[in-house]
Write a protein that holds these residues in place. Structure first.
Motif, short mmCIF file in Angstrom:
data_model
loop_
_atom_site.label_atom_id
_atom_site.label_comp_id
_atom_site.label_asym_id
_atom_site.label_seq_id
_atom_site.Cartn_x
_atom_site.Cartn_y
_atom_site.Cartn_z
N GLU A 76 -5.17 1.17 0.72
CA GLU A 76 -5.83 2.62 0.14
C GLU A 76 -3.93 2.70 0.32
O GLU A 76 -2.54 2.69 -0.20
N ILE A 77 -3.55 2.60 1.63
CA ILE A 77 -2.18 2.26 2.23
C ILE A 77 -0.70 1.71 2.06
O ILE A 77 -0.02 1.85 1.34
N GLY A 78 -1.61 0.36 1.33
CA GLY A 78 -0.58 -0.70 0.84
C GLY A 78 -0.50 0.38 -0.43
O GLY A 78 0.70 -0.59 -1.06
N LYS A 79 -0.94 0.10 -1.62
CA LYS A 79 -1.61 0.60 -2.82
C LYS A 79 -0.04 2.27 -2.83
O LYS A 79 0.49 2.15 -3.73
N VAL A 80 -0.17 2.76 -1.57
CA VAL A 80 1.18 3.64 -1.92
C VAL A 80 1.88 2.94 -1.02
O VAL A 80 3.16 3.83 -2.19
N SER A 81 1.86 2.65 0.02
CA SER A 81 3.40 1.80 -0.18
C SER A 81 3.62 0.93 -1.04
O SER A 81 5.46 1.41 -1.34
N ASP A 83 3.71 1.75 -4.29
CA ASP A 83 4.50 2.85 -5.53
C ASP A 83 5.94 3.51 -3.99
O ASP A 83 6.34 4.24 -5.79
N LYS A 84 5.92 3.01 -3.24
CA LYS A 84 6.70 3.97 -2.40
C LYS A 84 8.17 3.09 -2.01
O LYS A 84 9.28 2.76 -1.51
N GLY A 85 8.21 1.48 -3.03
CA GLY A 85 8.71 0.22 -3.12
C GLY A 85 9.27 -0.37 -1.71
O GLY A 85 10.08 -1.45 -1.30
N ARG A 86 7.74 -1.19 -1.09
CA ARG A 86 7.30 -1.08 -0.14
C ARG A 86 6.80 -2.26 0.15
O ARG A 86 5.31 -1.61 -0.20
N ILE A 87 6.65 -3.49 0.16
CA ILE A 87 5.63 -5.03 -0.90
C ILE A 87 5.50 -5.05 0.96
O ILE A 87 5.81 -5.73 2.22
N ILE A 88 4.12 -4.66 1.63
CA ILE A 88 3.44 -5.23 2.76
C ILE A 88 2.05 -6.88 2.94
O ILE A 88 1.56 -6.56 2.18
N GLU A 89 2.70 -6.90 3.94
CA GLU A 89 1.97 -8.11 4.45
C GLU A 89 0.95 -8.13 6.23
O GLU A 89 1.70 -7.67 6.95
N ASN A 93 -3.71 -9.93 15.21
CA ASN A 93 -3.23 -10.91 16.23
C ASN A 93 -3.81 -12.23 16.58
O ASN A 93 -2.45 -13.66 17.24
N LYS A 94 -3.75 -13.05 15.63
CA LYS A 94 -3.87 -14.44 15.64
C LYS A 94 -3.11 -15.19 14.50
O LYS A 94 -3.62 -16.40 14.13
N GLU A 95 -2.23 -14.24 13.70
CA GLU A 95 -2.13 -14.67 12.23
C GLU A 95 -2.68 -15.08 11.52
O GLU A 95 -1.88 -15.87 9.99
N ASN A 96 -3.52 -14.59 11.25
CA ASN A 96 -4.54 -14.61 10.04
C ASN A 96 -3.40 -13.52 9.03
O ASN A 96 -3.96 -11.99 9.65
N LEU A 97 -4.03 -13.94 7.92
CA LEU A 97 -3.71 -12.59 7.31
C LEU A 97 -4.45 -11.81 6.42
O LEU A 97 -6.21 -11.92 6.90
N GLU A 103 -1.31 -10.53 -3.18
CA GLU A 103 -2.65 -11.10 -3.03
C GLU A 103 -2.76 -9.83 -4.30
O GLU A 103 -3.98 -10.07 -5.10
N TYR A 104 -3.52 -8.58 -3.36
CA TYR A 104 -3.83 -7.61 -4.32
C TYR A 104 -3.34 -7.30 -5.95
O TYR A 104 -4.23 -7.51 -6.75
N ASP A 105 -1.90 -7.03 -6.45
CA ASP A 105 -2.24 -6.97 -6.89
C ASP A 105 -0.29 -7.63 -7.58
O ASP A 105 0.42 -6.13 -7.29
#
Length: 472
Positions: A76-81, A83-89, A93-97, A103-105
């Motif tokens: 949900e946080i990612g979807k809001v981001s 909409d606000k022009g920010r793509i997050i990944e 701590n083990k560098e796993n996505l 990947e979501y959309d």
């Protein structure tokens, strides 16, 4: 070009000038407001984006509990981001996505970024912002490292659709206000133009009538503009003076013809009677004819003197003159006329040596004294004074004669003006003596004033500055 075209040109110029000034002001204000608004709004967006990134990091850190990520809330946080022009990944701590926006959309991410790019290009065609990714480390409530998040965006400043709509709405509002202001300005400009041009039109019509000889109509118009009111009053005063001058000119024809015809008729009658043998050419008859010739010559000389002053041919012939002695000699020469009416001439004359035109000053004093004798009743008095005050010479001629009405005082120095028509015909003259006197005083760079009351008398006051021959 006729007057109406000139009037339209005046109106158009006033309207164009006022509208141009207001339009320039409105455009300047509009551009200034737009620039200030965009800069302020840009600062706001930049600061707000930074706050949202900090809030994003805090929100993600709160979704890590008991060594686990709350994938649902992170999504949900990612979807809001997005909409606000920010793509997050988000990585652990083990560098796993843990969760990625693409990947979501991926389609939604591309649409959002393309939308931002188009918005920025539309707002600023020279915009060349690049997509960048920033890495932020995440920690739990104990400060332990729990992973990191990559935030991709077009920097700290970019416009979303809602923000572009807001700016467009503001710009439209500014344009509407500008249009309303311009319309109001045009209306005000037309009102002001008419307020100025209408009285000017009336003044122009009046001056045209005056030019054609119509002096009976006055401008009946009250303006709320001081200068226009002054102009209207000046034209009305000019009309009154020209009307009076026209009356004087018309009266001059009658007066001059009368004054010339009377001695000529008398001479003609005497000569015809002598030629027909009815009268003998005795000394008395010839003396009577001579008196009429002298009277006729005097009238012609008055007109000649006036013409000389009018043509600016008259110049001062300055010599050292004893003014007191000069006036005293004139009194002696006129005592005979005064005694005929039992008028007493008194004097108080200082011995003043000054540079004056002796002949013209003599004419001035003779004119004033002759008038005083002419209009002072039997048994009256005349008082002459001369003295020096400061850097000027004063000459007073006072009598207790018939006086001058208040309404005539402002006209007595006008050419051919006579206070009492019937009285003037009895006393003679064509009303140029005081005009000549004023011209003489003006030549000496002085002034002449008069005060009078009907039935009490009149006083003329001549002021002549002391003239230095070096100043001539």
């Amino acid at each position: 070009m006729d007057y109406k075209n000139k009037k339209k040109t005046l109106n158009n110029k006033l309207i164009i000038s006022l509208v141009s000034v207001i339009l320039l002001v409105v455009v300047s204000i509009g551009v200034t407001i737009n620039i200030v608004l965009e800069n302020t709004f840009a600062d706001y967006i930049t600061k707000n984006n930074r706050k949202e990134i900090n809030s994003l990091i805090t929100s993600l850190e709160e979704e890590y509990k008991n060594n686990q990520w709350n994938i649902y809330n992170i999504k949900e946080i990612g979807k809001v981001s997005i909409d606000k022009g920010r793509i997050i990944e988000l990585y652990d701590n083990k560098e796993n996505l843990v969760w990625g926006a693409r990947e979501y959309d991926n389609k939604m991410c591309h649409q959002t970024m393309d939308g931002i790019k188009n918005n920025m290009k539309n707002m600023n065609p020279k915009w060349d912002g690049e997509y960048s990714v920033e890495k932020y480390n995440l920690t739990n409530e104990y400060g332990d490292y729990i992973g990191y998040v990559n935030v991709g965006s077009y920097g700290a400043f970019y416009y979303m659709d809602e923000e572009v709509d807001f700016l467009n709405h503001i710009n439209k509002l500014i344009v509407i206000i500008a249009i309303i202001t311009i319309v109001i300005t045009i209306i005000i400009a037309i009102l002001i133009s008419n307020n100025i041009s209408k009285p000017i039109e009336k003044v122009s019509e009046m001056t045209k009538l005056i030019g054609e000889g119509g002096y009976t109509n006055k401008i009946e118009y009250n303006s709320n503009i001081k200068e226009i009111d002054t102009l209207i009053n000046s034209i009305n005063d000019l009309e009154s003076k020209l009307e009076e001058q026209e009356k004087l000119r018309k009266r001059l024809t009658t007066d001059v013809s009368h004054e010339l015809r009377t001695p000529l008729t008398s001479i003609q009658t005497h000569l015809e009677a002598i030629l027909d043998g009815i009268w003998e050419p005795t000394n008395d008859r010839l003396s009577s004819i001579n008196e009429e010739v002298i009277r006729l010559t005097s009238l012609v000389n008055q007109l000649k003197d006036l013409a000389k002053f009018d043509s600016d041919e008259s110049k001062l012939n300055l010599t050292q003159v004893n003014l007191g002695q000069l006036i005293q000699n004139i009194i002696y020469n006129n005592q005979g006329k005064a005694l005929e009416k039992n008028i007493e001439i008194k004097s108080s004359l200082e011995e003043i040596e000054s540079n004056l035109d002796k002949e013209k000053i003599s004419q001035l004093v003779v004119n004033l004294l002759s008038n005083a004798i002419r209009y002072t009743n039997e048994g009256g008095y005349i008082y002459l004074r001369s003295y020096k005050k400061d850097d000027a010479i004063k000459i007073h001629v006072e009598d207790n004669g018939v006086g001058i009405p208040d309404e005539s005082l402002k006209y007595i120095f006008e050419r051919f003006y006579r206070v009492d028509e019937s009285r003037s015909k009895k006393t003679g003259g064509i009303g140029v003596g005081l005009t000549i006197s004023k011209s003489i005083v003006n030549l000496h760079r002085g002034s002449i004033e008069v005060t009078s009351k009907v039935g009490e008398g009149t006083e003329f006051i001549v002021t002549i500055p002391v003239i230095d021959l070096k100043d001539i």
